[in-house]
Write an enzyme that holds these catalytic residues in place. Structure first.
Site, PDB file in Angstrom:
ATOM      1  N   ASN A 155       0.865  -1.182   0.000  1.00 34.85           N
ATOM      2  CA  ASN A 155       0.000   0.000   0.000  1.00 34.85           C
ATOM      3  C   ASN A 155       0.896   1.225   0.000  1.00 34.85           C
ATOM      4  O   ASN A 155       1.421   1.640   1.038  1.00 34.85           O
ATOM      5  CB  ASN A 155      -0.908   0.001   1.228  1.00 34.85           C
ATOM      6  CG  ASN A 155      -1.923  -1.114   1.152  1.00 34.85           C
ATOM      7  OD1 ASN A 155      -2.896  -1.027   0.407  1.00 34.85           O
ATOM      8  ND2 ASN A 155      -1.671  -2.190   1.885  1.00 34.85           N
ATOM      9  N   GLU A 156       1.092   1.760  -1.182  1.00 35.42           N
ATOM     10  CA  GLU A 156       2.010   2.873  -1.352  1.00 35.42           C
ATOM     11  C   GLU A 156       1.360   4.164  -0.842  1.00 35.42           C
ATOM     12  O   GLU A 156       0.144   4.210  -0.628  1.00 35.42           O
ATOM     13  CB  GLU A 156       2.360   3.013  -2.841  1.00 35.42           C
ATOM     14  CG  GLU A 156       3.025   1.777  -3.441  1.00 35.42           C
ATOM     15  CD  GLU A 156       4.456   1.558  -2.967  1.00 35.42           C
ATOM     16  OE1 GLU A 156       4.828   2.051  -1.890  1.00 35.42           O
ATOM     17  OE2 GLU A 156       5.207   0.863  -3.678  1.00 35.42           O
ATOM     18  N   PRO A 157       2.172   5.224  -0.619  1.00 32.62           N
ATOM     19  CA  PRO A 157       1.607   6.492  -0.155  1.00 32.62           C
ATOM     20  C   PRO A 157       0.401   6.899  -1.016  1.00 32.62           C
ATOM     21  O   PRO A 157       0.442   6.777  -2.237  1.00 32.62           O
ATOM     22  CB  PRO A 157       2.767   7.473  -0.331  1.00 32.62           C
ATOM     23  CG  PRO A 157       3.977   6.619  -0.174  1.00 32.62           C
ATOM     24  CD  PRO A 157       3.618   5.281  -0.758  1.00 32.62           C
ATOM     25  N   SER A 159      -2.529   5.425  -0.554  1.00 34.03           N
ATOM     26  CA  SER A 159      -3.506   4.319  -0.527  1.00 34.03           C
ATOM     27  C   SER A 159      -4.658   4.678   0.401  1.00 34.03           C
ATOM     28  O   SER A 159      -4.440   5.074   1.547  1.00 34.03           O
ATOM     29  CB  SER A 159      -2.858   3.031  -0.015  1.00 34.03           C
ATOM     30  OG  SER A 159      -1.934   2.558  -0.933  1.00 34.03           O
ATOM     31  N   THR A 174       9.870   2.376  -4.266  1.00 35.34           N
ATOM     32  CA  THR A 174       9.837   0.977  -3.817  1.00 35.34           C
ATOM     33  C   THR A 174      10.592   0.100  -4.800  1.00 35.34           C
ATOM     34  O   THR A 174      11.351  -0.792  -4.407  1.00 35.34           O
ATOM     35  CB  THR A 174       8.369   0.494  -3.708  1.00 35.34           C
ATOM     36  OG1 THR A 174       7.700   1.326  -2.770  1.00 35.34           O
ATOM     37  CG2 THR A 174       8.275  -0.949  -3.276  1.00 35.34           C
TER      38      THR A 174
END
Ligand code: F6R
Length: 634
Positions: A155-157, A159, A174
């Protein structure tokens, strides 16, 4: 009071191993409790470097203490997409290697997102994954790692809080951070299937683990900042039962360690005074000697002021500490007694031993000091601890082999042997898969390339052959990114070299942030060797030896930690740059470069200039650049 800025319970351990034992015990207790109720424990699992020590401990508990996984169901957080389950970089492969195949878990009871599901079926697959979790009774305990950008799972920034299991595009940061697991960045998948934030939040209990200094800044944001989708881990603040388990390095940016005076009473040791005053001066953008009583009060340092009386006295104390650490004589200045100088003036000349984990850390991290020590007449020895062979591209090997063949042709030397090696190597490299390990010959050639470069740098500085030592420590020689743990042979080779040289000064990499952990192992080996020498008859010479730590290519000491700062003139900066350039195999597109895309000479120059700039900001003389060291108490 001490925890006032922290929004979670945070448990801090000396080492990842200690932290992992703590978490493993929680997992074992959960399994026992659930099983005693006739139920299966449902555990959410993570991959990556962080949980490896946890899985090792669980495997140990299974083997030695009979912990059974027969009644355990697991759900992994994520999987790259697309990714075959059997591929070396797949999280299926990872889980089987580190946990599943080493325990008695029933293969029917572990679940991971499917990395090869056709695109049109992904939504269905993700919904089914959520349903499987629900049908299992929900996750009792979710284990998490954290990305440097704050991601949990993938869950990347950005999300959303309500996100569920889904296909996502990986953040570039990432992909760069994870590129060290792949041959190069282009091999890192662009997508992944991950549990969502809401999937994670539904777990009964959550434990997020983080080790190492690189995680410290994001841990501070997640633990002390406001909950925000920009730092997904901070959203865990809204969970009722979430604990962060950290080692000391990952916790080091928390206010209670970084600025203890802001979280309650603290003991004003000279080191804490130095940190507090430097912090304040940099924040107010004022030289140390210009700080006033008012500044102290405004910056939360009124306690210190009360204890010491007056700002001017404190300012002077800190100013002198900074000033006394600066020296152009890193080996000590002969025939003079300078009070509080970081190095003693005798003996002169000194026998110096620089340990360089990879064949270029010496010049990158302390090139200016290296040259000064030699130019000032000391007997400087360099020990290259590892061959550094994995960081040479295949293209570089063929280029060098081509040279070897051509060289023999020019001088009419019978070149059938070289030609054969060349042919075998080129055909091997041509068919080599990106996940394949190099043949021993190719590894030898790669090691040789790096040795030649290191030797050339030493010659450039002015060293003789007998001052250059290639240790080829065995822990490194796996041919893969993952290294063996340090072993007795690594230590005995190091002891042997130290006994031979009996240095008065040792320099070694004290940075724990290099992406593959090689520097950390190299330091541990030196520390173990020092312990051996300390106890052996004839080891008395160690009493007259000082050990200085430099940071590797990845970061610099904090200004308040530095105990010796060695200034460099613009000419010396240039000379160091050329010394780094000699490492041609490490220029441009180095494999396994980590998350910093700058070349090594750029990192070195920026960081050395930055240190000089900080000293200048604090009101000390402005130099072009400075290298920094911390003394290790042995
Ligand atoms: C892995 C995962 C990621 C990692 C994170 C930290 O399943 O979901 O969130 O936990 O990227 O990775 P490491 O532990 O390699 O630093």
């Amino acid at each position: 009071m001490i925890d006032s800025l922290e929004k979670f319970p945070v448990k801090i351990f000396n080492t990842p191993k200690d932290g992992s034992q703590y978490v493993a015990k929680i997992i074992a207790d959960l399994i026992t409790k659930k099983n005693s109720e006739g139920k299966k424990a449902v555990i959410g699992l993570a991959t990556g470097s962080t949980p490896k020590s946890l899985y090792a401990e669980l495997v140990r508990m299974h083997r030695e203490e009979g912990l059974s996984f027969k009644n355990v169901i697991t759900f992994n957080l994520d999987q790259y997409y697309p990714m075959e389950a059997d591929a070396l970089n797949s999280y299926h492969y990872f889980m089987r290697k580190y946990l599943f195949e080493q325990t008695d878990i029933d293969p029917k009871n572990y679940f991971l997102p499917n990395g090869i599901i056709p695109k049109e079926k992904i939504k269905e697959h993700c919904a089914a994954y959520e349903k499987q979790i629900e049908d299992a009774g929900g996750i009792d305990l979710q284990i998490l790692g954290i990305g440097n950008n704050g991601h949990i799972g993938f869950n990347e920034p950005g999300s959303p809080v309500y996100s569920k299991t889904r296909l996502i595009t990986l953040d570039n940061s990432t992909r760069i951070a994870n590129s060290h697991e792949f041959a190069n960045i282009s091999e890192v998948p662009r997508m992944a299937i991950t549990m969502g934030i809401s999937t994670i939040m539904k777990s009964n209990r959550i434990i997020l683990m983080a080790w190492g200094k690189t995680k410290a800044p994001v841990i501070k944001k997640a633990v002390e900042g406001k909950p925000t989708e920009e730092i997904p881990a901070s959203l865990l603040q809204n969970h009722d039962h979430c604990t962060f388990v950290l080692d000391e390095f990952a916790a080091s940016e928390l206010t209670r360690f970084k600025s203890p005076w802001l979280t309650g009473e603290c003991e004003w040791t000279p080191q804490i005074i130095k940190s507090a005053v430097i912090d304040m001066a940099l924040q107010l953008n004022k030289p140390v000697l210009s700080l006033t009583n008012h500044d102290y009060n405004e910056s939360g340092l009124s306690d210190l002021l009360v204890e010491k009386g007056d700002s001017y006295e404190i300012n002077l104390e800190v100013y002198y500490m900074l000033r006394d650490g600066i020296t152009g004589w890193p080996g000590g200045k002969p025939n003079t007694q300078i009070p509080n100088h970081p190095e003693r003036s005798t003996p002169f000349p000194k026998r110096v031993l620089i340990f360089s984990p990879h064949p270029d850390d010496d010049i990158i991290s302390m090139g200016g000091t290296f040259m000064r020590l030699h130019d000032q007449g000391h007997d400087v020895n360099v020990a290259y601890q590892t061959s550094g062979n994995i960081a040479v591209t295949d293209e570089f090997v063929t280029r060098n082999l081509d040279f070897a063949v051509g060289f023999e042709k020019i001088f009419h030397i019978d070149n059938t042997v070289t030609q054969n090696i060349f042919d075998t190597a080129t055909s091997f490299l041509k068919q080599k898969k990106s996940t394949e390990t190099d043949s021993p010959e190719i590894r030898e050639i790669k090691g040789l390339i790096r040795r030649c470069e290191a030797k050339a740098t030493c010659k450039y500085v002015g060293l003789k052959d007998e001052q250059i030592h290639f240790m080829n420590l065995p822990f490194y020689e796996t041919g893969t990114i993952e290294k063996k743990p340090m072993g007795p042979e690594d230590v005995s080779l190091t002891v042997k070299l130290m006994r031979e040289i009996k240095p008065h000064q040792v320099f070694c990499a004290g940075d724990l942030a290099d992406p593959h952990g090689t520097h950390k192992v190299c330091l541990d080996i030196i520390l173990a060797a020092l312990e051996v020498i300390k106890l052996e008859p004839g080891g008395e010479w160690l009493k007259d030896c000082r050990v200085w730590l430099y940071k590797g290519a990845w970061e610099e000491w904090d200004i308040n930690e530095i105990e010796m700062a060695v200034p460099m003139s613009p000419d010396q900066v240039r000379k160091k740059r050329y010394g780094i350039f000699i490492h041609q195999s490490q220029k441009d597109s180095v494999p396994f470069q980590g998350s910093d895309e700058r070349e090594f000479w750029q990192r070195a120059e920026e960081r050395n200039a930055n240190t000089a700039e900080l000293y200048a900001k604090l009101g000390l003389t402005k130099y072009a650049a400075m290298e920094a060291f911390v003394r290790l108490d042995i």
